[in-house]
Design a protein around this motif. Structure first.
Motif, PDB file in Angstrom:
ATOM      1  N   PHE A   5     -43.156 -24.487  23.188  1.00 56.30           N
ATOM      2  CA  PHE A   5     -42.636 -23.320  23.464  1.00 56.30           C
ATOM      3  C   PHE A   5     -41.983 -23.497  24.851  1.00 56.30           C
ATOM      4  O   PHE A   5     -42.498 -23.888  25.724  1.00 56.30           O
ATOM      5  CB  PHE A   5     -44.035 -22.460  23.571  1.00 56.30           C
ATOM      6  CG  PHE A   5     -43.534 -20.989  23.859  1.00 56.30           C
ATOM      7  CD1 PHE A   5     -42.870 -20.183  22.998  1.00 56.30           C
ATOM      8  CD2 PHE A   5     -43.856 -20.423  25.117  1.00 56.30           C
ATOM      9  CE1 PHE A   5     -42.409 -18.973  23.374  1.00 56.30           C
ATOM     10  CE2 PHE A   5     -43.134 -19.159  25.479  1.00 56.30           C
ATOM     11  CZ  PHE A   5     -42.621 -18.586  24.479  1.00 56.30           C
ATOM     12  N   LYS A   6     -40.748 -23.078  24.965  1.00 57.29           N
ATOM     13  CA  LYS A   6     -39.957 -22.929  25.979  1.00 57.29           C
ATOM     14  C   LYS A   6     -40.113 -21.416  26.601  1.00 57.29           C
ATOM     15  O   LYS A   6     -39.793 -20.653  26.375  1.00 57.29           O
ATOM     16  CB  LYS A   6     -38.533 -23.136  25.620  1.00 57.29           C
ATOM     17  CG  LYS A   6     -38.431 -24.581  25.305  1.00 57.29           C
ATOM     18  CD  LYS A   6     -37.006 -25.182  25.352  1.00 57.29           C
ATOM     19  CE  LYS A   6     -36.856 -26.321  24.896  1.00 57.29           C
ATOM     20  NZ  LYS A   6     -37.747 -27.414  24.899  1.00 57.29           N
ATOM     21  N   GLY A   7     -40.450 -21.506  27.802  1.00 54.73           N
ATOM     22  CA  GLY A   7     -40.811 -20.125  28.542  1.00 54.73           C
ATOM     23  C   GLY A   7     -42.223 -19.933  29.142  1.00 54.73           C
ATOM     24  O   GLY A   7     -42.860 -20.933  28.992  1.00 54.73           O
ATOM     25  N   THR A   8     -42.491 -18.791  29.465  1.00 53.45           N
ATOM     26  CA  THR A   8     -43.830 -18.619  29.919  1.00 53.45           C
ATOM     27  C   THR A   8     -44.730 -17.918  28.680  1.00 53.45           C
ATOM     28  O   THR A   8     -44.346 -17.030  28.099  1.00 53.45           O
ATOM     29  CB  THR A   8     -43.771 -17.515  31.231  1.00 53.45           C
ATOM     30  OG1 THR A   8     -42.711 -17.976  32.093  1.00 53.45           O
ATOM     31  CG2 THR A   8     -45.058 -17.176  31.594  1.00 53.45           C
ATOM     32  N   LEU A  63     -47.352 -18.398  17.972  1.00 57.52           N
ATOM     33  CA  LEU A  63     -47.584 -19.158  19.100  1.00 57.52           C
ATOM     34  C   LEU A  63     -48.944 -19.990  19.059  1.00 57.52           C
ATOM     35  O   LEU A  63     -49.881 -19.154  18.608  1.00 57.52           O
ATOM     36  CB  LEU A  63     -47.258 -18.665  20.234  1.00 57.52           C
ATOM     37  CG  LEU A  63     -46.101 -18.076  20.829  1.00 57.52           C
ATOM     38  CD1 LEU A  63     -46.111 -17.417  22.224  1.00 57.52           C
ATOM     39  CD2 LEU A  63     -45.072 -19.308  21.049  1.00 57.52           C
ATOM     40  N   LEU A  64     -48.999 -21.133  19.522  1.00 62.22           N
ATOM     41  CA  LEU A  64     -50.367 -21.698  19.354  1.00 62.22           C
ATOM     42  C   LEU A  64     -50.884 -22.254  20.662  1.00 62.22           C
ATOM     43  O   LEU A  64     -49.872 -23.100  21.293  1.00 62.22           O
ATOM     44  CB  LEU A  64     -50.441 -22.976  18.413  1.00 62.22           C
ATOM     45  CG  LEU A  64     -51.668 -23.947  18.435  1.00 62.22           C
ATOM     46  CD1 LEU A  64     -52.954 -23.113  18.162  1.00 62.22           C
ATOM     47  CD2 LEU A  64     -51.737 -25.089  17.522  1.00 62.22           C
ATOM     48  N   GLN A  65     -51.587 -21.793  21.586  1.00 66.40           N
ATOM     49  CA  GLN A  65     -51.475 -22.141  22.862  1.00 66.40           C
ATOM     50  C   GLN A  65     -52.990 -22.970  23.100  1.00 66.40           C
ATOM     51  O   GLN A  65     -54.237 -22.353  22.462  1.00 66.40           O
ATOM     52  CB  GLN A  65     -51.768 -20.895  23.837  1.00 66.40           C
ATOM     53  CG  GLN A  65     -51.897 -21.161  25.232  1.00 66.40           C
ATOM     54  CD  GLN A  65     -51.815 -20.112  26.200  1.00 66.40           C
ATOM     55  OE1 GLN A  65     -51.780 -18.958  25.582  1.00 66.40           O
ATOM     56  NE2 GLN A  65     -51.984 -20.192  27.421  1.00 66.40           N
ATOM     57  N   LEU A  66     -53.027 -24.129  23.401  1.00 60.85           N
ATOM     58  CA  LEU A  66     -54.127 -24.976  23.540  1.00 60.85           C
ATOM     59  C   LEU A  66     -54.443 -25.053  25.214  1.00 60.85           C
ATOM     60  O   LEU A  66     -53.601 -25.552  26.160  1.00 60.85           O
ATOM     61  CB  LEU A  66     -53.864 -26.340  23.242  1.00 60.85           C
ATOM     62  CG  LEU A  66     -53.582 -26.499  21.636  1.00 60.85           C
ATOM     63  CD1 LEU A  66     -52.858 -27.788  21.244  1.00 60.85           C
ATOM     64  CD2 LEU A  66     -54.389 -26.107  20.690  1.00 60.85           C
ATOM     65  N   CYS A  67     -55.821 -24.812  25.472  1.00 58.74           N
ATOM     66  CA  CYS A  67     -56.266 -24.821  26.663  1.00 58.74           C
ATOM     67  C   CYS A  67     -57.340 -25.898  26.795  1.00 58.74           C
ATOM     68  O   CYS A  67     -58.416 -25.777  26.087  1.00 58.74           O
ATOM     69  CB  CYS A  67     -56.760 -23.748  27.244  1.00 58.74           C
ATOM     70  SG  CYS A  67     -55.589 -22.427  27.273  1.00 58.74           S
ATOM     71  N   CYS A  68     -57.826 -26.698  27.725  1.00 58.75           N
ATOM     72  CA  CYS A  68     -58.873 -27.617  27.848  1.00 58.75           C
ATOM     73  C   CYS A  68     -59.258 -27.916  29.058  1.00 58.75           C
ATOM     74  O   CYS A  68     -58.557 -27.994  30.090  1.00 58.75           O
ATOM     75  CB  CYS A  68     -58.093 -29.077  27.099  1.00 58.75           C
ATOM     76  SG  CYS A  68     -59.318 -30.430  27.111  1.00 58.75           S
TER      77      CYS A  68
END
Length: 71
Positions: A5-8, A63-68
């Motif tokens: 994803f490009k951008g915030t 969108l798929l946001q991955l946080c680890c």
């Protein structure tokens, strides 16, 4: 079928994945690069214990946001 994803990314996504691993961030990035057919590889120069990236689905633009949290 995802691309980076490009951008915030949105601050409060309607869905997300958050997880804690006993692995180095480099191993998480290697897994991501091997298991998603991305147009460019994901490599972070920042080696903190928190890592995140956001992917955009090419089929429906979700969108798929991955946080680890890594060791």
């Amino acid at each position: 079928m995802y691309t980076l994803f490009k951008g915030t990314p949105p601050t409060n996504p309607s869905s997300f994945v958050s997880f804690k691993l006993n692995e180095r961030i480099q191993r998480v990035e290697m897994w991501l690069n091997q298991n998603f057919l991305l147009t460019q590889e994901v490599w972070s120069s920042d080696r903190d214990s928190e890592w995140s990236t956001c992917l955009s689905c090419l089929r429906d633009d979700t969108l798929l946001q991955l946080c680890c949290m890594c060791r």
